[in-house]
Motif scaffolding. Structure first.
Motif, PDB file in Angstrom:
ATOM      1  N   CYS A   1      -6.741   3.960   9.058  1.00 18.85           N
ATOM      2  CA  CYS A   1      -5.830   4.158   7.943  1.00 18.85           C
ATOM      3  C   CYS A   1      -5.363   5.606   7.893  1.00 18.85           C
ATOM      4  O   CYS A   1      -6.151   6.527   8.154  1.00 18.85           O
ATOM      5  CB  CYS A   1      -6.518   3.816   6.618  1.00 18.85           C
ATOM      6  SG  CYS A   1      -6.802   2.059   6.352  1.00 18.85           S
TER       7      CYS A   1
ATOM      8  N   THR B   1      -1.959  -0.255   9.387  1.00 19.78           N
ATOM      9  CA  THR B   1      -2.255  -0.817   8.077  1.00 19.78           C
ATOM     10  C   THR B   1      -1.762  -2.263   8.049  1.00 19.78           C
ATOM     11  O   THR B   1      -0.857  -2.631   8.803  1.00 19.78           O
ATOM     12  CB  THR B   1      -1.602   0.005   6.955  1.00 19.78           C
ATOM     13  OG1 THR B   1      -2.058  -0.478   5.684  1.00 19.78           O
ATOM     14  CG2 THR B   1      -0.087  -0.087   7.003  1.00 19.78           C
ATOM     15  N   SER B   2      -2.369  -3.071   7.189  1.00 18.29           N
ATOM     16  CA  SER B   2      -2.009  -4.490   7.089  1.00 18.29           C
ATOM     17  C   SER B   2      -1.428  -4.789   5.718  1.00 18.29           C
ATOM     18  O   SER B   2      -1.875  -4.245   4.697  1.00 18.29           O
ATOM     19  CB  SER B   2      -3.242  -5.371   7.329  1.00 18.29           C
ATOM     20  OG  SER B   2      -3.738  -5.199   8.623  1.00 18.29           O
ATOM     21  N   TRP B   3      -0.482  -5.688   5.706  1.00 19.91           N
ATOM     22  CA  TRP B   3       0.166  -6.120   4.468  1.00 19.91           C
ATOM     23  C   TRP B   3      -0.739  -7.099   3.729  1.00 19.91           C
ATOM     24  O   TRP B   3      -1.191  -8.093   4.300  1.00 19.91           O
ATOM     25  CB  TRP B   3       1.499  -6.767   4.809  1.00 19.91           C
ATOM     26  CG  TRP B   3       2.219  -7.425   3.658  1.00 19.91           C
ATOM     27  CD1 TRP B   3       2.267  -8.749   3.373  1.00 19.91           C
ATOM     28  CD2 TRP B   3       3.003  -6.767   2.658  1.00 19.91           C
ATOM     29  NE1 TRP B   3       3.024  -8.985   2.254  1.00 19.91           N
ATOM     30  CE2 TRP B   3       3.489  -7.786   1.785  1.00 19.91           C
ATOM     31  CE3 TRP B   3       3.336  -5.446   2.404  1.00 19.91           C
ATOM     32  CZ2 TRP B   3       4.297  -7.496   0.694  1.00 19.91           C
ATOM     33  CZ3 TRP B   3       4.144  -5.158   1.316  1.00 19.91           C
ATOM     34  CH2 TRP B   3       4.610  -6.173   0.469  1.00 19.91           C
TER      35      TRP B   3
ATOM     36  N   TRP C   1       7.561  -3.647  -0.547  1.00 22.29           N
ATOM     37  CA  TRP C   1       7.049  -2.853   0.572  1.00 22.29           C
ATOM     38  C   TRP C   1       6.609  -1.479   0.082  1.00 22.29           C
ATOM     39  O   TRP C   1       5.618  -0.913   0.563  1.00 22.29           O
ATOM     40  CB  TRP C   1       8.156  -2.721   1.622  1.00 22.29           C
ATOM     41  CG  TRP C   1       7.820  -1.919   2.850  1.00 22.29           C
ATOM     42  CD1 TRP C   1       7.657  -0.569   2.945  1.00 22.29           C
ATOM     43  CD2 TRP C   1       7.635  -2.431   4.184  1.00 22.29           C
ATOM     44  NE1 TRP C   1       7.372  -0.191   4.228  1.00 22.29           N
ATOM     45  CE2 TRP C   1       7.356  -1.320   5.024  1.00 22.29           C
ATOM     46  CE3 TRP C   1       7.688  -3.700   4.747  1.00 22.29           C
ATOM     47  CZ2 TRP C   1       7.128  -1.453   6.398  1.00 22.29           C
ATOM     48  CZ3 TRP C   1       7.461  -3.826   6.110  1.00 22.29           C
ATOM     49  CH2 TRP C   1       7.180  -2.725   6.927  1.00 22.29           C
TER      50      TRP C   1
ATOM     51  N   ASN D   1       0.074  -2.953  -2.030  1.00 24.79           N
ATOM     52  CA  ASN D   1       0.319  -4.098  -1.149  1.00 24.79           C
ATOM     53  C   ASN D   1      -0.157  -3.863   0.285  1.00 24.79           C
ATOM     54  O   ASN D   1       0.042  -4.729   1.140  1.00 24.79           O
ATOM     55  CB  ASN D   1       1.814  -4.431  -1.117  1.00 24.79           C
ATOM     56  CG  ASN D   1       2.273  -5.121  -2.393  1.00 24.79           C
ATOM     57  OD1 ASN D   1       1.537  -5.918  -2.948  1.00 24.79           O
ATOM     58  ND2 ASN D   1       3.475  -4.791  -2.837  1.00 24.79           N
ATOM     59  N   TRP D   2      -0.782  -2.714   0.538  1.00 23.57           N
ATOM     60  CA  TRP D   2      -1.214  -2.371   1.895  1.00 23.57           C
ATOM     61  C   TRP D   2      -2.726  -2.185   1.932  1.00 23.57           C
ATOM     62  O   TRP D   2      -3.325  -1.664   0.993  1.00 23.57           O
ATOM     63  CB  TRP D   2      -0.511  -1.095   2.373  1.00 23.57           C
ATOM     64  CG  TRP D   2       0.979  -1.286   2.454  1.00 23.57           C
ATOM     65  CD1 TRP D   2       1.908  -0.914   1.527  1.00 23.57           C
ATOM     66  CD2 TRP D   2       1.688  -1.940   3.503  1.00 23.57           C
ATOM     67  NE1 TRP D   2       3.160  -1.279   1.930  1.00 23.57           N
ATOM     68  CE2 TRP D   2       3.065  -1.916   3.152  1.00 23.57           C
ATOM     69  CE3 TRP D   2       1.317  -2.529   4.706  1.00 23.57           C
ATOM     70  CZ2 TRP D   2       4.045  -2.462   3.961  1.00 23.57           C
ATOM     71  CZ3 TRP D   2       2.293  -3.079   5.518  1.00 23.57           C
ATOM     72  CH2 TRP D   2       3.647  -3.040   5.145  1.00 23.57           C
ATOM     73  N   SER D   3      -3.341  -2.630   3.024  1.00 23.32           N
ATOM     74  CA  SER D   3      -4.804  -2.595   3.134  1.00 23.32           C
ATOM     75  C   SER D   3      -5.357  -1.186   3.033  1.00 23.32           C
ATOM     76  O   SER D   3      -6.493  -0.994   2.594  1.00 23.32           O
ATOM     77  CB  SER D   3      -5.246  -3.227   4.464  1.00 23.32           C
ATOM     78  OG  SER D   3      -4.714  -2.514   5.569  1.00 23.32           O
TER      79      SER D   3
ATOM     80  N   VAL E   1       1.497   3.516   1.800  1.00 25.74           N
ATOM     81  CA  VAL E   1       2.748   2.965   2.335  1.00 25.74           C
ATOM     82  C   VAL E   1       2.950   3.517   3.746  1.00 25.74           C
ATOM     83  O   VAL E   1       2.863   4.737   3.958  1.00 25.74           O
ATOM     84  CB  VAL E   1       3.941   3.330   1.435  1.00 25.74           C
ATOM     85  CG1 VAL E   1       5.252   2.802   2.039  1.00 25.74           C
ATOM     86  CG2 VAL E   1       3.739   2.777   0.035  1.00 25.74           C
ATOM     87  N   PRO E   2       3.173   2.653   4.738  1.00 23.70           N
ATOM     88  CA  PRO E   2       3.261   3.135   6.123  1.00 23.70           C
ATOM     89  C   PRO E   2       4.414   4.106   6.325  1.00 23.70           C
ATOM     90  O   PRO E   2       5.445   4.041   5.642  1.00 23.70           O
ATOM     91  CB  PRO E   2       3.458   1.848   6.932  1.00 23.70           C
ATOM     92  CG  PRO E   2       3.951   0.836   5.958  1.00 23.70           C
ATOM     93  CD  PRO E   2       3.332   1.190   4.644  1.00 23.70           C
TER      94      PRO E   2
ATOM     95  N   VAL F   1       2.278  -1.544  11.721  1.00 23.18           N
ATOM     96  CA  VAL F   1       2.219  -2.455  10.581  1.00 23.18           C
ATOM     97  C   VAL F   1       1.916  -3.874  11.067  1.00 23.18           C
ATOM     98  O   VAL F   1       2.548  -4.364  12.018  1.00 23.18           O
ATOM     99  CB  VAL F   1       3.541  -2.430   9.788  1.00 23.18           C
ATOM    100  CG1 VAL F   1       3.591  -3.568   8.771  1.00 23.18           C
ATOM    101  CG2 VAL F   1       3.699  -1.083   9.086  1.00 23.18           C
TER     102      VAL F   1
ATOM    103  N   CYS G   1       8.425   2.556  10.103  1.00 27.21           N
ATOM    104  CA  CYS G   1       7.082   2.349  10.635  1.00 27.21           C
ATOM    105  C   CYS G   1       7.159   2.508  12.145  1.00 27.21           C
ATOM    106  O   CYS G   1       8.249   2.541  12.726  1.00 27.21           O
ATOM    107  CB  CYS G   1       6.533   0.986  10.251  1.00 27.21           C
ATOM    108  SG  CYS G   1       7.478  -0.422  10.873  1.00 27.21           S
TER     109      CYS G   1
END
Length: 711
Positions: free
Chosen positions: A566, A642-644, A651, A656-658, A662-663, A669, A687
């Motif tokens: 991360c 990072t994962s959604w 977005w 909303n991101w693991s 925010v990427p 992604v 990204c």
């Protein structure tokens, strides 16, 4: 009230008086939260909590007990879920965030239940105020029943009963496993071993019938030989004598039971636990490779025998095949038992009664009685070295027998040198299956990497810190797991619900190099953080010094894979080469140069380099270690990902991101399937790469742009 030791005093002036106040710790719940509002029994209860010390003296290590209760207080009907270690906390300090994961016991009632935490539940801390030790999460959770539950163990356990018995011999143990540990029951398998009803003839092709029905994926299974000709449970006096049939036929049933369990669970191996004759049935399978599975492997990780007559037993009377096979010797002929020690299929050799013979003496079940076949005894056959072996040996009224099987006969080491751990229990033969703590201890995880249990990513695997068997000569319980890493990866290792103060985790590669090591220091939860590991096989050793309660409070191990770290997080890069000197190097695109201490580096001259919040524009930087001046470790390439999670559609929302981030242009992604909402880009974003599930649609609003900048 706990005793108080006064360390210092100060004065509080009130109405002209000075009072002496003791320096004491005072523990209370800082915060606690649960992951969801409803659960099915048998599935994991996930929560996190922190404990603070509002007192004026450092606290000692202690335990926190977690309950489920239909009311907001602890009553006689409250369900004690588990005890978890708590580290020492400084005066005025807050303990670590402890994560808890435990399968909800099956005796928790349906409906609303409260999660109650009892801090210092064993009174290990002398506190100034004990009234704030018990707290509950205000929002109740809803518990419902479930058909089929999660798998909690690396390998499922198959329980095999003994002579003239049935699967019900395990009822006490099964109930405890479900209600104390939350382990799931996958079902019973029925086998009739005298299907033709002719006791005078023993022919496998006509005697054997697999009546097993549907199973579910679970942790525990039972085998039942007490089966009538129609496949249902027979009365114990049934004339078919299926549960008194030849051990040769029982071995075939164990083969098919293992096949069924492997198919339904998807696991690679099983653990066999056999009481009395059930241990011989398990050995019959293990020691005859012709019975193994179609791939030529036996798929048994461990054999636990409980009161098993490895050397035979002359207790009991009758003419059944199993009575014949269990004999250590025959009363009239004096010959050693043919099934166990070898000999000739002959009524004169196997003469046990002056006036009556056994139903048949067809030990090898070829359908020809007393044909003079030379039988190789079970104790003359090779015992496979791959499984671990533990013998539970019972004593009752004397130190030499459990009333049916002598202690010498129950000890496998008397027939195969030093192959098994041994555990003693004060119990009669028929009560041994209800001696739960010693059975759980007998099922202990392997304490060597050679027998490590296979595990996969992202699953919880529950284990116990128990006293190792006598044969180990150890006081620390080491539990080994094996993980295969298919490609160079970032992994993290978590251990939940740690019940003892003195514990820790080590990760080794195939060359036995320590890639990561950390003691728990009394904590009830540890997380390694991201570790860079190259493709290969790794061994995880979670170890601990058991206490009087640890056996009844399982820990949970989980390993997680990540395609990158991360943004703003750290990374541990271990050297895969041992040495006496280490110098880490970095390549930012112009070749490797030595690393000096800095804001983003730590331990640059040790076996493990730590990157501390490296900037995302370091994506692609390479790292290696120069060992002993001339050897170089494998190269690690730094990546960010990072994962959604899709709590909402936006977005731009970090929630909303693991990673909670925010990427940016240097972050890969991943949008996985099964999330609540697909992403929607409202304001221009960027990204490095975007990998989505096949059915995922990324919505880009008018005027917004999603720039994918990677190569």
């Amino acid at each position: 009230m706990k005793s108080t030791i006064i360390k210092f005093f100060f004065c509080i002036f009130f109405t002209g008086l000075c009072r002496y106040v003791a320096a004491q710790p005072d523990l209370s719940l800082a915060n606690a939260s649960c992951s969801q509002s409803s659960f099915a029994r048998g599935n994991n209860l996930n929560l996190s909590y922190q404990i603070n010390n509002i007192g004026n003296l450092v606290s000692a290590n202690c335990h926190t007990t977690i309950y489920l209760s239909t009311s907001t207080s602890i009553t006689s009907s409250s369900i004690r879920v588990s005890d978890v270690s708590c580290e020492s906390i400084a005066a005025g300090g807050v303990g670590q965030l402890t994560r808890f994961a435990f399968p909800i016991p099956y005796n928790v009632p349906n409906g609303n239940n409260y999660i109650i935490l009892s801090i210092d539940s064993r009174s290990e801390v002398a506190e100034s105020n004990e009234s704030n030790n018990i707290s509950y999460i205000p929002t109740a959770i809803n518990i419902s029943s479930t058909n089929g539950a999660q798998q909690n163990l690396p390998y499922p356990v198959i329980l095999v009963h003994g002579l003239n018995s049935s699967q019900t011999t395990w009822n006490t143990l099964l109930t405890d496993m479900q209600n104390r540990y939350g382990w799931s029951y996958g079902g019973n398998m029925n086998f009739c071993l005298n299907q033709d009803g002719n006791l005078a003839v023993s022919l496998l092709s006509t005697d054997y019938k697999d009546w097993s029905g549907a199973l579910t994926a679970g942790d525990i299974y039972t085998v039942n030989f007490n089966v009538a000709l129609n496949g249902t449970n027979a009365t114990l006096s049934n004339d078919v004598e299926s549960n008194q049939s030849a051990v040769d036929k029982q071995g075939v049933a164990i083969r098919d039971a293992i096949k069924h369990v492997l198919q339904i669970t998807g696991r690679s191996k099983v653990i066999l636990a056999g009481h009395s004759m059930g241990g011989l049935a398990s050995r019959e399978y293990l020691q005859n490779p012709s019975l193994w599975q179609t791939d030529g492997m036996h798929h048994v990780a461990k054999l636990l025998t409980i009161g098993t007559p490895h050397g035979g037993s002359n207790f009991g009377f009758g003419y059944a095949e199993a009575i014949r096979d269990l004999r250590s010797s025959y009363a009239i002929s004096g010959s050693p038992g043919v099934y166990l020690f070898g000999g000739v299929e002959s009524y004169s050799v196997m003469k046990d009664n002056a006036s009556t013979n056994f139903n048949n003496v067809d030990v090898n079940c070829n359908g020809v009685d007393a044909d003079g076949s030379l039988i190789i005894g079970l104790n003359q056959k090779i015992l496979p070295s791959e499984p671990g072996y533990t013998c539970i040996i019972g004593t009752y009224l004397s130190s030499t027998s459990d009333g049916v099987v002598t202690t010498a006969s129950a000890n496998l080491n008397n027939y195969y040198s030093s192959v098994a751990d041994t555990l003693m229990v004060n119990s009669s033969h028929t009560s041994e299956t209800a001696k739960i703590p010693v059975i759980i201890s007998g099922l202990h995880e392997p304490y060597t990497s050679a027998r490590a249990l296979d595990v996969n990513y992202n699953n919880y695997y529950f284990g116990n810190i128990s006293t190792p068997g006598i044969a180990t000569g150890l006081t620390t319980d080491s539990n080994y797991y094996k993980l295969t890493v298919a490609q160079n990866s970032y992994l993290s290792f978590e251990v939940f619900n740690i019940p003892v103060f003195n514990a820790g985790i080590k990760v080794y590669n195939a060359a036995n190099t320590v890639m990561y090591a950390a003691p728990t220091a009394g904590k009830g939860y540890i997380n390694s953080g991201n570790i860079s590991l190259n493709a290969g096989t790794y061994y995880i050793n979670f170890y601990g010094v058991p206490d009087t309660g640890s056996l009844r409070h399982p820990y949970a191990l989980k390993s997680s894979f990540a395609p990158g770290i991360c943004p703003s997080s750290g990374l541990i890069i271990p050297s895969d080469i041992n040495g006496s000197s280490y110098q880490w190097q970095e390549d930012t695109g112009n070749g490797f140069t030595d690393i000096s201490p800095g804001a983003h580096y730590a331990n640059a001259t040790t076996a493990q380099l730590q990157l501390l919040s490296p900037p995302t524009d370091w994506y692609g930087n390479k790292y290696r270690c120069r060992v002993n001046g001339s050897l170089y470790s494998a190269v690690t390439i730094l990546k960010f990902a990072t994962s959604w999670t899709g709590i909402t559609r936006d977005w731009e929302n970090a929630a909303n991101w693991s990673c909670g981030y925010v990427p940016d242009a240097n972050t890969d992604v991943y949008v996985n399937p099964g999330v609540p909402f697909s992403p929607q880009v409202n304001v221009s974003q960027s990204c490095r790469s975007l990998i989505t599930a096949p059915t995922t649609i990324v919505i880009i609003q008018t005027g917004a742009v999603l720039s994918i900048l990677g190569k």
